[in-house]
Design a protein around this motif. Structure first.
Motif, PDB file in Angstrom:
ATOM      1  N   MET A  85       0.843  -1.193   0.000  1.00 40.35           N
ATOM      2  CA  MET A  85       0.000   0.000   0.000  1.00 40.35           C
ATOM      3  C   MET A  85       0.877   1.241   0.000  1.00 40.35           C
ATOM      4  O   MET A  85       1.672   1.433   0.914  1.00 40.35           O
ATOM      5  N   GLN A  86       0.735   2.085  -1.021  1.00 37.70           N
ATOM      6  CA  GLN A  86       1.585   3.267  -1.131  1.00 37.70           C
ATOM      7  C   GLN A  86       0.761   4.540  -1.016  1.00 37.70           C
ATOM      8  O   GLN A  86      -0.216   4.716  -1.747  1.00 37.70           O
ATOM      9  N   PRO A  87       1.151   5.450  -0.112  1.00 36.81           N
ATOM     10  CA  PRO A  87       0.524   6.778  -0.116  1.00 36.81           C
ATOM     11  C   PRO A  87       0.950   7.534  -1.373  1.00 36.81           C
ATOM     12  O   PRO A  87       2.081   7.396  -1.838  1.00 36.81           O
ATOM     13  N   PHE A  88       0.036   8.331  -1.915  1.00 37.69           N
ATOM     14  CA  PHE A  88       0.312   9.067  -3.142  1.00 37.69           C
ATOM     15  C   PHE A  88      -0.302  10.450  -3.003  1.00 37.69           C
ATOM     16  O   PHE A  88      -1.508  10.590  -2.802  1.00 37.69           O
ATOM     17  N   LEU A  89       0.530  11.475  -3.087  1.00 35.19           N
ATOM     18  CA  LEU A  89       0.075  12.856  -2.930  1.00 35.19           C
ATOM     19  C   LEU A  89      -0.460  13.377  -4.260  1.00 35.19           C
ATOM     20  O   LEU A  89       0.220  13.304  -5.285  1.00 35.19           O
ATOM     21  N   ILE A  90      -1.680  13.907  -4.244  1.00 33.20           N
ATOM     22  CA  ILE A  90      -2.287  14.446  -5.459  1.00 33.20           C
ATOM     23  C   ILE A  90      -1.750  15.853  -5.693  1.00 33.20           C
ATOM     24  O   ILE A  90      -1.994  16.757  -4.896  1.00 33.20           O
ATOM     25  N   THR A  98     -13.259  14.107  -7.873  1.00 32.83           N
ATOM     26  CA  THR A  98     -12.997  12.852  -7.163  1.00 32.83           C
ATOM     27  C   THR A  98     -11.821  12.996  -6.213  1.00 32.83           C
ATOM     28  O   THR A  98     -11.891  12.588  -5.047  1.00 32.83           O
ATOM     29  N   LEU A  99     -10.720  13.554  -6.708  1.00 29.99           N
ATOM     30  CA  LEU A  99      -9.514  13.757  -5.919  1.00 29.99           C
ATOM     31  C   LEU A  99      -9.121  15.226  -6.008  1.00 29.99           C
ATOM     32  O   LEU A  99      -9.164  15.819  -7.099  1.00 29.99           O
ATOM     33  N   GLN A 100      -8.739  15.801  -4.881  1.00 24.78           N
ATOM     34  CA  GLN A 100      -8.399  17.214  -4.824  1.00 24.78           C
ATOM     35  C   GLN A 100      -6.929  17.409  -4.520  1.00 24.78           C
ATOM     36  O   GLN A 100      -6.270  16.520  -3.960  1.00 24.78           O
ATOM     37  N   VAL A 101      -6.413  18.581  -4.887  1.00 28.86           N
ATOM     38  CA  VAL A 101      -5.015  18.895  -4.628  1.00 28.86           C
ATOM     39  C   VAL A 101      -4.726  18.762  -3.133  1.00 28.86           C
ATOM     40  O   VAL A 101      -5.464  19.293  -2.298  1.00 28.86           O
ATOM     41  N   GLY A 102      -3.672  18.042  -2.792  1.00 25.77           N
ATOM     42  CA  GLY A 102      -3.304  17.845  -1.390  1.00 25.77           C
ATOM     43  C   GLY A 102      -3.853  16.568  -0.785  1.00 25.77           C
ATOM     44  O   GLY A 102      -3.409  16.163   0.292  1.00 25.77           O
ATOM     45  N   ASP A 103      -4.798  15.912  -1.467  1.00 26.30           N
ATOM     46  CA  ASP A 103      -5.263  14.609  -0.982  1.00 26.30           C
ATOM     47  C   ASP A 103      -4.103  13.621  -0.991  1.00 26.30           C
ATOM     48  O   ASP A 103      -3.253  13.644  -1.890  1.00 26.30           O
ATOM     49  N   ARG A 104      -4.099  12.748  -0.008  1.00 20.30           N
ATOM     50  CA  ARG A 104      -3.161  11.628  -0.007  1.00 20.30           C
ATOM     51  C   ARG A 104      -3.982  10.357  -0.133  1.00 20.30           C
ATOM     52  O   ARG A 104      -4.703   9.987   0.797  1.00 20.30           O
ATOM     53  N   ILE A 105      -3.865   9.749  -1.277  1.00 22.62           N
ATOM     54  CA  ILE A 105      -4.625   8.525  -1.515  1.00 22.62           C
ATOM     55  C   ILE A 105      -3.761   7.330  -1.161  1.00 22.62           C
ATOM     56  O   ILE A 105      -2.531   7.411  -1.116  1.00 22.62           O
ATOM     57  N   LEU A 106      -4.415   6.213  -0.893  1.00 20.37           N
ATOM     58  CA  LEU A 106      -3.717   4.958  -0.604  1.00 20.37           C
ATOM     59  C   LEU A 106      -3.890   4.051  -1.813  1.00 20.37           C
ATOM     60  O   LEU A 106      -5.013   3.687  -2.174  1.00 20.37           O
ATOM     61  N   ILE A 253      -9.006   7.567   0.203  1.00 17.38           N
ATOM     62  CA  ILE A 253      -8.431   8.880   0.493  1.00 17.38           C
ATOM     63  C   ILE A 253      -8.085   8.854   1.976  1.00 17.38           C
ATOM     64  O   ILE A 253      -8.966   8.738   2.826  1.00 17.38           O
ATOM     65  N   GLY A 254      -6.792   8.928   2.290  1.00 15.23           N
ATOM     66  CA  GLY A 254      -6.363   8.789   3.686  1.00 15.23           C
ATOM     67  C   GLY A 254      -6.116  10.092   4.401  1.00 15.23           C
ATOM     68  O   GLY A 254      -6.059  10.121   5.633  1.00 15.23           O
ATOM     69  N   TRP A 255      -5.958  11.179   3.653  1.00 16.06           N
ATOM     70  CA  TRP A 255      -5.662  12.485   4.263  1.00 16.06           C
ATOM     71  C   TRP A 255      -6.135  13.573   3.312  1.00 16.06           C
ATOM     72  O   TRP A 255      -6.018  13.417   2.106  1.00 16.06           O
ATOM     73  N   PRO A 256      -6.673  14.666   3.818  1.00 20.08           N
ATOM     74  CA  PRO A 256      -6.903  14.999   5.240  1.00 20.08           C
ATOM     75  C   PRO A 256      -8.027  14.175   5.849  1.00 20.08           C
ATOM     76  O   PRO A 256      -8.831  13.587   5.113  1.00 20.08           O
ATOM     77  N   PHE A 257      -8.046  14.156   7.197  1.00 19.15           N
ATOM     78  CA  PHE A 257      -9.006  13.296   7.885  1.00 19.15           C
ATOM     79  C   PHE A 257     -10.445  13.631   7.510  1.00 19.15           C
ATOM     80  O   PHE A 257     -11.308  12.756   7.490  1.00 19.15           O
TER      81      PHE A 257
END
Length: 281
Positions: A85-90, A98-106, A253-257
């Motif tokens: 499982m890799q965190p990936f910064l958008i 769906t995904l926004q700037v600064g999201d950290r997806i897994l 989406i793991g971050w932000p909470f």
């Protein structure tokens, strides 16, 4: 009677001898020789000094153990990131909303590791070398290693060769944009792309392509802000992403909470039929 007297005399002699031994022992060693006596705390070897040295020793080991535990944790996270499982910064707006700037997806790296293939509608992270980029940009090896480690932990932007897009067409699919109603079609079936950024059209660039086997046609959800397969039409590879270049599927989406959630699956492609054998003419 004589026998009893003899026993009594021996008992008294034994008691007298025992008292004499005790007196001699006391006189030799004195009161200070008792084992329970404590050493003088005022001396250089007193209890305060004895307690201080172990404390210093324990403190040193605590620092070393903390460093060792920290290093093991980082190593574990890097291994987890590399294989599972890799965190990936958008870094961009190409996948909004769906995904926004600064999201950290897994990114689930096991999603396609045991025979499964990317499906239409999946949001995937892939290495664009050879498709979106003809070759990886040169960089300092040390800087690249440090950046790669930080990116693997989700602490830095991903490598310039890594991209996140939605799978629109798989091997054998014919993808066309747009039909008379301005909709994207796959294998002749219009797709209701509810996940697109509000106000965006499916594409301002018309295209009609057949996806080669073993490759993917990918697009961003914010079509007006996404550089995707459309931008590489006419170039080597035609914007198609080889399946083996897929790093994994974006599942959470793991971050932000406040945005903690699954990356929602779409049923937009459910009506699309499997392409006929031999592809499309």
């Amino acid at each position: 009677m004589d026998t009893e007297a003899q026993h009594t005399e021996r008992d008294r002699s034994s008691e007298t001898e025992e008292r004499s031994r005790s007196a001699r022992s006391f006189g030799t060693h004195g009161q200070d020789s008792k084992p329970d006596a404590l050493p003088d705390s005022s001396g250089p070897e007193g209890p305060d000094s004895a307690a201080t040295e172990p404390d210093r020793h324990d403190g040193g080991w605590t620092w070393r153990r903390t460093s060792a535990v920290g290093a093991l944790c980082v190593a574990f996270l890097l291994l987890l990131s590399h294989f599972v499982m890799q965190p990936f910064l958008i870094p961009s707006r190409s996948m909004e909303p769906t995904l926004q700037v600064g999201d950290r997806i897994l990114v689930n790296k096991l999603a396609y590791r045991f025979g499964d293939q990317p499906r239409r509608g999946d949001v995937v992270v892939f290495d664009g070398t050879g498709s979106f980029l003809q070759e990886a940009p040169e960089q300092n090896p040390v800087t690249g290693l440090l950046h790669g480690a930080a990116a693997a932990l989700g602490l830095a932007e991903p490598a310039e060769t890594d991209f996140v897009k939605r799978v629109v067409g798989v091997g054998g699919d014919r993808v066309v944009c747009c039909d008379a109603d301005g909709r994207l079609t796959v294998n002749g079936v219009p797709v209701q792309e509810w996940y697109l950024q509000l106000g965006d059209s499916p594409s301002k660039v018309p295209f009609d392509i057949v996806v080669p086997q073993g490759t993917l046609w990918v697009m961003g959800d914010h079509r007006s802000q996404s550089s995707d397969s459309r931008d590489h039409l006419g170039r080597p590879g035609g914007g198609m992403v080889p399946v083996e270049r897929v790093i994994g599927r974006a599942d959470w989406i793991g971050w932000p909470f406040g945005r903690w959630s699954e990356v929602e699956e779409t049923g937009a492609f459910d009506p699309v039929p499997t392409p006929a054998a031999g592809g499309h003419g």
